[in-house]
Design an enzyme around this catalytic site. Structure first.
Site, mmCIF file in Angstrom:
data_model
loop_
_atom_site.group_PDB
_atom_site.id
_atom_site.type_symbol
_atom_site.label_atom_id
_atom_site.label_comp_id
_atom_site.label_asym_id
_atom_site.label_seq_id
_atom_site.Cartn_x
_atom_site.Cartn_y
_atom_site.Cartn_z
ATOM 1 N N SER A 94 23.174 35.219 -30.832
ATOM 2 C CA SER A 94 24.586 35.003 -30.498
ATOM 3 C C SER A 94 24.789 34.150 -29.254
ATOM 4 C CB SER A 94 25.289 36.351 -30.306
ATOM 5 O OG SER A 94 24.648 37.110 -29.296
ATOM 6 N N GLY A 98 23.385 38.657 -33.584
ATOM 7 C CA GLY A 98 22.719 39.899 -33.963
ATOM 8 C C GLY A 98 21.261 39.749 -34.307
ATOM 9 N N ASN A 107 18.383 40.809 -28.382
ATOM 10 C CA ASN A 107 18.712 41.934 -29.260
ATOM 11 C C ASN A 107 17.547 42.916 -29.387
ATOM 12 O OD1 ASN A 107 21.489 41.368 -30.085
ATOM 13 N ND2 ASN A 107 20.617 39.540 -31.028
ATOM 14 N N ASP A 115 33.095 42.082 -23.400
ATOM 15 C CA ASP A 115 32.002 42.951 -23.841
ATOM 16 C C ASP A 115 30.894 43.056 -22.804
ATOM 17 O OD1 ASP A 115 30.642 40.535 -24.010
ATOM 18 O OD2 ASP A 115 30.419 40.584 -26.193
ATOM 19 N N HIS A 163 28.373 38.579 -23.631
ATOM 20 C CA HIS A 163 28.399 37.199 -24.090
ATOM 21 C C HIS A 163 29.184 36.285 -23.151
ATOM 22 C CE1 HIS A 163 27.497 39.497 -27.793
ATOM 23 N NE2 HIS A 163 26.668 38.487 -27.979
#
Length: 218
Positions: free
Chosen positions: A38, A75, A106, A187, A190
């Protein structure tokens, strides 16, 4: 998702004097594959504001006629990246002159085994080497909360593999986001558009020389 969609065009730390590098002929377009998760895909951002698009603009501002292909998938772990690598390469009209490889965040978030992450990244880099595609590795470091042994194993992955494959290395791709938390989305993971811009600014001095060399070697 088709192969073309997985690799659709969008648009570091060591300094190398650009005057010492081979000139890139104007008008000679090179392809740079941005292959990652991402952080490259541009999570929650327009594709035009994602890292590949902003990197392409930065390279062109330096006189490097590059098309940066956004092959990031949000992801993805290192295992998922390895699984789709052949699919991405097969979907391109020609091999890229340079690949940017960015995975591991991740795996880290999920507490997955550092040894598995190493094996998956090693296999990816071996595949690029098989195709004679030079690589820039985007590294990441585990936080102190991961524990000293996990950090020791995880943090060694990127410099070790960069040395093994003679690849350029950005030791900590997300360093600007750690240093300035106003550059991250709500979040807290990011980057915002400005966060991406900061990441491009902190990595361009590694990627531009690698792109120049790759273009000269094509």
């Amino acid at each position: 998702m088709t192969a073309q969609e997985a690799a659709m065009p969008a648009a570091g730390q060591r300094e190398t004097p650009e005057s010492a590098l081979p000139a890139v002929p104007r008008g000679r377009d090179i392809q740079v594959l941005a292959f990652g998760d991402s952080l490259l895909a541009g999570y929650n951002l327009p594709r035009s504001e994602a890292y590949p698009a902003q990197l392409e603009a930065a390279l062109r501002a330096r006189g490097i006629d590059a098309t940066v292909i956004n092959a990031g998938v949000s992801g993805d772990t290192t295992a998922a990246g390895l699984q789709r690598l052949d699919f991405v390469l097969d979907g391109l009209e020609r091999n890229p002159a340079l690949a940017i490889v960015e995975f591991g965040g991740n795996d880290l978030l999920r507490g997955l085994s550092p040894s598995l992450a190493r094996d998956n990244l090693d296999a990816m880099l071996a595949r690029f080497a098989q195709e004679d595609i030079p690589v820039v590795i985007m590294g990441i470091e585990a936080p102190p909360s991961a524990g000293s042994e996990y950090r020791r194993q995880f943090n060694a992955i990127y410099p070790d593999l960069a040395e093994k494959y003679d690849a350029a290395l950005v030791p900590m791709f997300i360093a600007p986001l750690i240093e300035d938390r106003t550059l991250v989305q709500a979040d807290q993971i990011h980057p915002t558009r400005n966060g991406v811009a900061a990441m491009v600014s902190s990595t361009i001095d590694t990627i531009a020389p690698a792109a120049q060399k790759a273009a000269a070697d094509e």
